[in-house]
Scaffold this active site. Structure first.
Site, PDB file in Angstrom:
ATOM      1  N   LYS A 111       0.854  -1.158  -0.028  1.00 55.37           N
ATOM      2  CA  LYS A 111      -0.034   0.276  -0.107  1.00 55.37           C
ATOM      3  C   LYS A 111       0.770   1.062   0.173  1.00 55.37           C
ATOM      4  CE  LYS A 111      -4.270  -1.947   1.568  1.00 55.37           C
ATOM      5  NZ  LYS A 111      -3.909  -3.482   1.730  1.00 55.37           N
TER       6      LYS A 111
HETATM    7  C1  PLP Z   1      -4.444  -4.357   1.081  1.00 55.16           C
HETATM    8  C2  PLP Z   1      -3.751  -5.549   0.800  1.00 55.16           C
HETATM    9  C3  PLP Z   1      -3.922  -6.842  -0.131  1.00 55.16           C
HETATM   10  C4  PLP Z   1      -5.095  -6.666  -1.025  1.00 55.16           C
HETATM   11  O1  PLP Z   1      -5.061  -5.597  -2.003  1.00 55.16           O
HETATM   12  P1  PLP Z   1      -6.132  -5.286  -2.810  1.00 55.16           P
HETATM   13  O2  PLP Z   1      -5.887  -4.002  -3.615  1.00 55.16           O
HETATM   14  O3  PLP Z   1      -7.434  -4.731  -1.674  1.00 55.16           O
HETATM   15  O4  PLP Z   1      -6.949  -6.322  -3.638  1.00 55.16           O
HETATM   16  C5  PLP Z   1      -2.937  -7.888  -0.203  1.00 55.16           C
HETATM   17  N1  PLP Z   1      -1.971  -8.141   0.671  1.00 55.16           N
HETATM   18  C6  PLP Z   1      -1.788  -7.156   1.605  1.00 55.16           C
HETATM   19  C7  PLP Z   1      -0.402  -7.251   2.512  1.00 55.16           C
HETATM   20  C8  PLP Z   1      -2.457  -5.922   1.664  1.00 55.16           C
HETATM   21  O5  PLP Z   1      -2.154  -4.928   2.427  1.00 55.16           O
END
Ligand code: PLP
Length: 462
Positions: A111
């Site tokens: 993120k």
């Molecule tokens: C948020 C997250 C995901 C999922 O991503 P999306 O865009 O919501 O599909 C997968 N792995 C981690 C570690 C995350 O923080």
């Protein structure tokens, strides 16, 4: 570039408009009116630094909202905070299998790739307009720390982040509460994550307070986050021979934001053979793509908690395209879904989706086995989310001559208990964070009560 709503009844906006709006006024999500074409440009981008490819990918989406010099400066600032020169490096883990490491940012999860840029975009646009906002959010872990790191110290933004007291891991809490900048306000709520989310909603619904505090959000449906995530699909495919060779990706998926960014790159002209949607046992997307059944249930806790969700907000963006970009049809489908909790996908829609997407649901046992197997086969310790992606890649491999890239979305040290249980190895924090457990923390503790929260916020932000 102009952006239109997936539900067809909100005004079209420019980049600055969608950046600040988040959700469209008709309840839909903003998407670009058309896809900028990159197929002819890809060869010329080979060997460029990540930041340069990011500039090329973002520029057509940003349009006139920022000068090229400002955009380049924000990109350099965002990715200067990563601890690897390649920003999102690619590691080989099998004959034609690769892991794309997206966890080299400040909070060790993917993120950061989008948030580091979003924070800077937010600050630039707000400062130019002479505006201030208060970002109010609730977090069960990753999103909160990524937002706090991205927004710390920015003069135009105050951040109030709620987490459920005693219900996030110590690493996750400390990543938030050891950020001591004046504009960061962490609050531990005596309640669950759902209680925190309900409090946020309650304060957004108090319209007088909402206007006075200028409440805002940086949630996962923001278009700027999606476009920032398209970049690593392009850089990794270029490393593996695109555009002369197609590449497949396996993506650990929750809200469908990350994998939708892969779809966007492909719509723009990146040769993508297959996109594998890898879910944990919260498998709404796997049921949708395999059986046409997009229906919610109750959230089941897993060792990959950042994917423990039952509604995948960004899926609406794909549906809009599958419905022929017809906003009225999409609005009707989503209204039905909101009412009944289910949406049946027709044969035509499913056929189109399956031409590109495959979906695999991975259970807890398989996730743990994949972590152990990776360690044996390569010596690498991976986190549970990345393991779900690797298991998805193995389950939907297809043509072996096509390289398969699995997105590694978190550093193993972010989920130490699950990693140690599966592999016997306690993953250490990277050196720049080694003193996390010694840093001073600051946070308030409040009851699960909207009046108390409003009073607290009024006191700290005036
Ligand atoms: C948020 C997250 C995901 C999922 O991503 P999306 O865009 O919501 O599909 C997968 N792995 C981690 C570690 C995350 O923080």
């Amino acid at each position: 570039m102009r952006y239109i709503s997936t539900r067809g009844a909100a005004p079209a906006l420019d980049f600055e408009g969608v950046l600040l709006a988040g959700l469209a006024r008709d309840g839909g999500l903003y998407v670009p009116e058309s896809w900028p074409a990159i197929a002819d440009k890809l060869k010329g981008w080979r060997g460029l630094p990540y930041q340069a490819v990011a500039f090329e990918m973002l520029a057509p989406f940003v349009g006139d909202s920022l000068s090229p010099a400002t955009l380049a400066e924000l990109i350099d600032g965002a990715y200067g905070s990563f601890d690897h020169a390649a920003v999102c490096p690619l590691v080989q883990v099998g004959p034609n299998d690769f892991l794309l490491e997206l966890f080299h940012g400040p909070t060790l999860a993917f993120k950061d790739v989008a948030m580091q840029l979003l924070g800077r975009l937010f600050n630039t646009v707000l400062t130019r307009r002479g505006e201030q906002v208060t970002v109010l959010g609730a977090t069960s872990g990753d999103t909160g720390s990524a937002a706090i790191e991205a927004l710390r110290g920015l003069p135009a933004v105050q951040v109030v982040m709620l987490h459920p007291k005693g219900r996030v891991s110590e690493v996750q809490r400390r990543q938030m509460t050891t950020v001591l900048d004046d504009n960061i306000h962490n609050i531990a709520i005596e309640g669950t994550f759902d209680d925190c989310q309900a409090l946020v909603k309650a304060l957004f619904n108090r319209l007088e307070f909402r206007d006075k505090a200028r409440l805002s959000a940086v949630n996962s449906i923001n278009w700027a986050r999606i476009v920032a995530q398209t970049v690593y699909y392009v850089t990794s495919a270029l490393s593996l021979g695109a555009p002369d060779r197609a590449v497949s990706f396996s993506v650990p998926t929750g809200n469908f934001g990350d994998i939708y960014a892969g779809y966007v790159a492909r719509q723009m002209g990146l040769p993508v053979e297959r996109l594998v949607v890898a879910t944990n046992r919260n498998d709404i997307l796997a049921r949708a793509l395999n059986a046409g059944d997009y229906s919610t249930g109750t959230v089941q806790p897993t060792i990959s908690p950042s994917m423990d969700i039952q509604v995948s907000s960004n899926f609406e963006r794909l549906l809009f395209d599958l419905y022929g970009r017809d906003g009225a049809v999409t609005a009707k489908a989503m209204a039905g879904f909101q009412e009944s909790g289910r949406l049946a996908l027709g044969a035509n829609v499913l056929d189109q989706a399956r031409a590109l997407f495959a979906a695999v649901s991975v259970n807890e046992e398989m996730t743990r086995e994949t972590m152990a197997m990776m360690l044996r086969a390569t010596g690498l310790v991976v986190d549970p989310h990345s393991a779900v992606g690797l298991a998805g890649a193995a389950g939907a491999r297809g043509d072996r001559s096509v390289p398969m890239v699995t997105l590694a979305t978190a550093h193993p040290a972010k989920f130490p208990a699950a990693v140690e249980a599966a592999t016997g190895i306690a993953p250490g924090l990277p050196p720049r964070m080694a003193d996390l457990y010694e840093r001073d923390e600051r946070y308030a503790v409040l009851a699960n009560d909207a009046d108390a929260l409003q009073a607290h916020m009024t006191a700290i932000i005036g």
